[in-house]
Scaffold this active site. Structure first.
Site, PDB file in Angstrom:
ATOM      1  N   GLU A   1     -31.290   9.795 -18.086  1.00 48.98           N
ATOM      2  CA  GLU A   1     -30.324   9.168 -18.987  1.00 48.98           C
ATOM      3  C   GLU A   1     -31.088   8.631 -20.204  1.00 48.98           C
ATOM      4  OE1 GLU A   1     -27.145   5.569 -19.495  1.00 48.98           O
ATOM      5  OE2 GLU A   1     -29.145   5.288 -18.705  1.00 48.98           O
TER       6      GLU A   1
ATOM      7  N   ASP B   1     -31.362   6.123 -14.422  1.00 51.31           N
ATOM      8  CA  ASP B   1     -30.802   5.196 -15.397  1.00 51.31           C
ATOM      9  C   ASP B   1     -31.898   4.704 -16.338  1.00 51.31           C
ATOM     10  OD1 ASP B   1     -28.298   3.508 -15.912  1.00 51.31           O
ATOM     11  OD2 ASP B   1     -29.848   1.958 -15.727  1.00 51.31           O
TER      12      ASP B   1
END
Lengths: 664, 664
Positions: free
Chosen positions: B411, B382
């Site tokens: 990401e 993330d």
């Protein structure tokens, strides 16, 4: 975990340009030129950054710094100007700037009318920190700012102080840099003398400078020719090898295998019992005569360049003293140069795979050191592509370490990768494919490559229309106009160029045989007598062109070269500008030596600083005539029999609203 | 003189590709892929050269070699095929080949009828030398050749032997390499599992897998959903964070600041008294349940990917155990995430400038190691662009050192340079700008950049039409056809792609508010119940597309992607081919979700292996229909309400002279 990593230093620096092969080789500049450095600098997250270009002369302990500014897409740019010959190191440093981040966010908090008390405390801490780093008056001033932020004034007042531009400027002088990242490579820029960037070379055979036909010319004769060369405006006088010439297998006129009595031989068949690479050919005079020639030349603004040909005639002293420096054949003889089935028995190549390579390298370095001691600063190196590339990198580095102003011109007439590698290895300038680039397409392609592609960081082209080895077909067939055309092209496309004279200015164009680029009765194998005062000589054109070069800063460097459309394949148009854009020169050349050619040239006026509907003056520095042009499309017509080129200086009119225009 | 230089080793090697930033970062391949290496290899003079590509798996002591062949302009090419996950090293070696030079020259001597005696002796010496290096039968054979060259046979006979191809082949096996040069860098290739190159990802929220509305889903519920996901043909099942969720400042539905009783909170507000990054959210089940899920998934051909979000809720155990890992504010509180004026008080970022960075790095590495121990091999990271880049390079290197099959998906929704740097630092795959590339021009530009530019050596795109954070405008407005269009584009342009479901297959397209890319009633903040068997689901299309991907080697890698002209801006056409060229797929997509579009597509038949006047079959793998096309221009018409795309397999007819064509 690797303790060497400063894990707290978060910024990264990559994509640093200029650099050559990942920093394996230096870039090159001449004294006074700028080094513009760009880098991608960024950090995780959203923190503001500061960047600096760090540079120092190798040997200086202290790094100097130039600011870098953000130019978009995480790219930063900075520059420094070189001041002296030598090796500069440069790198990039980047740091997170907590005050800049804080200030940016603080302004948003103020606008959003958030509670500011904690933010003001954080700002005070940052200013306090900077005060401890600051010196002179700044330390006290910043401490005052911190006190104000922490003081009893209203929040609104303190918020206004926090965003004060004076505080921002003071903080900008003392960023926190203990967690800065430094680019992992120290890149190198070799800084050469201005002559490396801008030079006009003239080659002549001293032995052909005698005014008496048949008598071997001497350094003294050559001295007498110096004012002639200097008056044409050259910077460098380059002499083919001046060393004793071998007798064994000596070549006769026109490269014949049999020599008659008195044939002088080729100066490149180097070495005799009279000596080798550090001796002077007795018929030219003494070492003292040579030193005198160098001094007289320098007094006239001419550097003497020597030809360094690392090969030996069978009579060279090294052949008997160091047989291990040559390839031994199974029959006990030494391997001569050959390109089967051709044999060059007058020349022994040196063997760079010799087990005694270290003493060979040292001896060759000694040749350069010897001539440096005699006052020589420029060397033209013969066929460098047939000697070890690692050797060149080493020896040029060695010489320039103590004599950084030394200039090496590579006679690298070879394949492109090898030609470029020699430049990377350290050669200051290089011969190149210019002699064989004659059409508009060829010239445009090649000079664009040379001046715009990545190789320009290390490869400096020296454009020669002819050499003693190269009489191009174009000159053979085009007569005197062809020589004038090639002169203007070389001298205005290239900041550095050279001619082999007096063959060039006297338009010597007879090949040894059809299809050959060798001269008939080449000076390489026999004495020649030239009359430099012949009325058909191009010497006046050459003088004028060199004068224009000296007066036009635009022509003194290469990167600004730009070609312009012109609707005639026989006409070529290009411009150059100086760094400030004050001096702009447009050259239009008729490449057809036989016919008048005419066409319309198309100029990007805006880029040249001319307003669209404003007339501008084109001053032909060659012919002296001034033309008033307007708009991007203008007509030119060139008669090769009269003048094959315009060399225009663009003179913008700066006060068109007045009766008397003022040109600069 | 530097004794380290082997001054006798003359060849130089430069311009070695592939390499990233001068060798600073590795290139990437997957197991079974080739590494094609090119280099400029040359030497001073005219000697013949030999070149080899050297490679080894890091840790192997012995280098392996692949031959390099000359491809022109001093360039050489060789290749090796990767066989296992891990780090391969590769470099280039180049040597002067005296026998090849000698043989080339000898042939010229023979032709020129020169005296050959000394040359034959030299040849004999070279063969003798090689005999001493040779092994097995070659040693004796070469000694025999040497004896023949030296023997009493006629010169003509010995000359013929000297040029014998058998001798040449034998000599080619034993070049003299003691003076070889080796490229100065050992370059690195990270070899990943095939999934790194070719993968279909499916994201779902386990807490929304309960069949009973309002009940928090568990790993057991998720298990029940596995056959559904597997039946659609996905390779990876990616789960948002499965860890305990914080209570402090917990967000309510639609990201509201107030939570009601029972609001589950955002899984990215990570950590509670129940544990942090190595704990399991109690409402999902136990660690044992998770391991069972991983095993069940793997049995169905699905890898489970975990979401690694390195940030903490205020309730995360690290906040009290390691306050030094966070930024302290002057008021004694810990700095929460913010982008002024926005505050994210439910999240504390980690401070990568912490003085205790080493223990922080180790703890974060520990998170990966913990989940590897639970059987996880894929991690989706993330917001990696808000954590230290140096940390990522270190931690991914550490993990892959012992678990080289681990896959990291970044990401990296951030600026281009930062996105690329994360890939250089080691991320296996990356999210990218695909969600916002919708028009033909945008898709063509972007996918050309991704598949053709230098970055492809380290950057592997994973194409996601949607994510829980991104409901693109195109999907909001285009209805079910838009979802079908984006699915086909992602799955056929990209060898790796993913969807966030069941939102995707159920065409969930309501934004939180106009102009937002957030979902209304997003699963990020509340439980949702989905009915995967809804009749309007795209699951059958997805299953078919994934089946086509598995059956078409052309679609399993990205570098062959090529766009083809089509005379309608709403239609896009592109093809992919496998390495051997046996499998070629042409995709035509109607980008307009509302209207029928038609046009003529233009194919480069020769490059596709089709003869100009030969009909060829286009088999639409999606619709099942076969078309007979001929010539480069062919008509297509696509109705988005029926099928927005053709996915053609090109089937060349190989026996057109027969009555019954044979298709392959």
């Amino acid at each position: 975990m690797n303790e060497d990593i400063c894990g707290r230093c978060r910024p990264v620096i990559e994509g640093v340009v200029p650099q050559v092969d990942g920093g394996r080789f230096p870039i090159k500049r001449s004294v006074g030129e700028r080094v513009v450095v760009e880098a991608d600098c960024f950090v995780d997250g959203h923190d503001a950054l500061g960047c600096a270009l760090c540079y120092r002369l190798e040997g200086d302990r202290q790094w100097r710094e130039a600011p870098m500014v953000f130019v978009g897409n995480d790219r930063w740019r900075g520059e420094f100007r070189t001041e002296t010959c030598g090796r500069y190191l440069y790198s990039v440093q980047c740091w997170v700037d907590p005050f800049a981040s804080w200030r940016r966010d603080f302004a948003k908090r103020v606008e959003a009318e958030q509670d500011l008390s904690v933010a003001l405390q954080m700002g005070e801490d940052l200013v306090q920190d900077a005060a401890a780093r600051a010196h002179d008056g700044d330390a006290g001033a910043l401490a005052d700012w911190a006190a104000r932020l922490a003081g009893n004034a209203s929040v609104a007042e303190r918020a206004a102080w926090a965003l004060d531009e004076g505080l921002d400027r003071a903080m900008g002088r003392y960023p926190r840099r203990d967690l800065a990242s430094t680019y992992e490579r120290e890149l190198v820029c070799v800084v050469d003398p201005p002559l490396a960037r801008f030079s006009a070379w003239y080659e002549l055979f001293p032995r052909s400078t005698s005014p008496e036909p048949g008598r071997h010319g001497t350094f003294r004769d050559c001295e007498a020719r110096l004012p002639y060369v200097a008056s044409m405006g050259f910077d460098v006088l380059y002499l083919p090898p001046i060393h004793p010439i071998g007798l064994t297998f000596r070549k006769g006129p026109n490269n014949s295998l049999s020599t008659g009595h008195g044939d002088p031989g080729s100066p490149w068949a180097l070495g005799s019992p009279a000596g080798g690479h550090t001796a002077v050919h007795p018929e030219l005079g003494t070492l003292g005569d040579f030193r005198r020639l160098v001094a007289k030349a320098r007094a006239l603004g001419l550097e003497v360049a020597l030809d360094v040909a690392f090969q030996c005639s069978p009579d060279h002293p090294w052949v008997s003293e160091h047989p291990e420096w040559f390839v031994q054949r199974p029959d006990g003889t030494i391997q001569y140069a050959e390109n089967p089935p051709k044999k060059y028995q007058d020349i022994y190549p040196l063997n760079f795979e010799s087990e005694d390579w270290q003493s060979l390298w040292e001896a060759l370095r000694g040749v350069f050191l010897f001539w440096l001691d005699q006052g020589v600063r420029c060397f033209r190196v013969d066929n460098p592509h047939t000697k070890s590339l690692h050797f060149w990198e080493w020896v040029i580095g060695e010489i320039k370490r103590t004599s950084p102003e030394t200039l090496f011109l590579a006679e690298a007439f070879t394949r492109p990768k090898l030609m470029h590698r020699l430049a990377k290895a350290g050669f200051t300038q290089s011969y190149n494919y210019f002699p064989w680039r004659n059409t508009k397409w060829e010239l445009t392609q090649y000079l664009t490559e040379v001046t715009k592609e990545a190789g320009r960081e290390y490869f400096r082209a020296n454009l020669w229309p002819n050499t003693p080895d190269i009489l191009p077909e174009y000159l053979q067939l085009g007569g005197r106009p062809a020589f004038a055309i090639r002169l203007v092209l070389a001298a205005t496309m290239g900041a550095s160029y050279g001619i082999y004279g007096p063959a060039f200015e006297l338009c010597e164009n007879r090949p040894r045989e059809p299809g050959s680029e060798e001269y008939l009765d080449s000076e390489k194998y026999q004495l020649r007598t030239w009359d430099p005062e012949r009325p058909d000589s191009l010497k006046d054109l050459i003088r004028r062109v060199n004068q224009i070069r000296r007066e036009s800063s635009a022509l003194q460097s290469d990167w600004s070269l730009r070609f312009h459309p012109i609707d005639n394949e026989q006409l070529i148009a290009y411009s150059k500008r100086d760094e400030e854009g004050d001096n702009a020169v447009l050259v239009v050349v008729n490449l057809d030596p036989h016919h008048v050619q005419r066409g319309w040239v198309d100029l990007p006026l805006e880029e040249l600083g001319v307003k669209a509907h404003q007339p501008y003056q084109m001053h032909d520095l060659l012919g002296g005539i001034r033309y008033l042009w307007s708009g991007p499309h203008n007509y030119v017509e060139l008669d090769p029999a009269v003048a094959p080129a315009h060399v225009f200086r663009l003179r913008r009119r700066v006060r068109t609203e007045q009766d008397f225009d003022y040109y600069f």
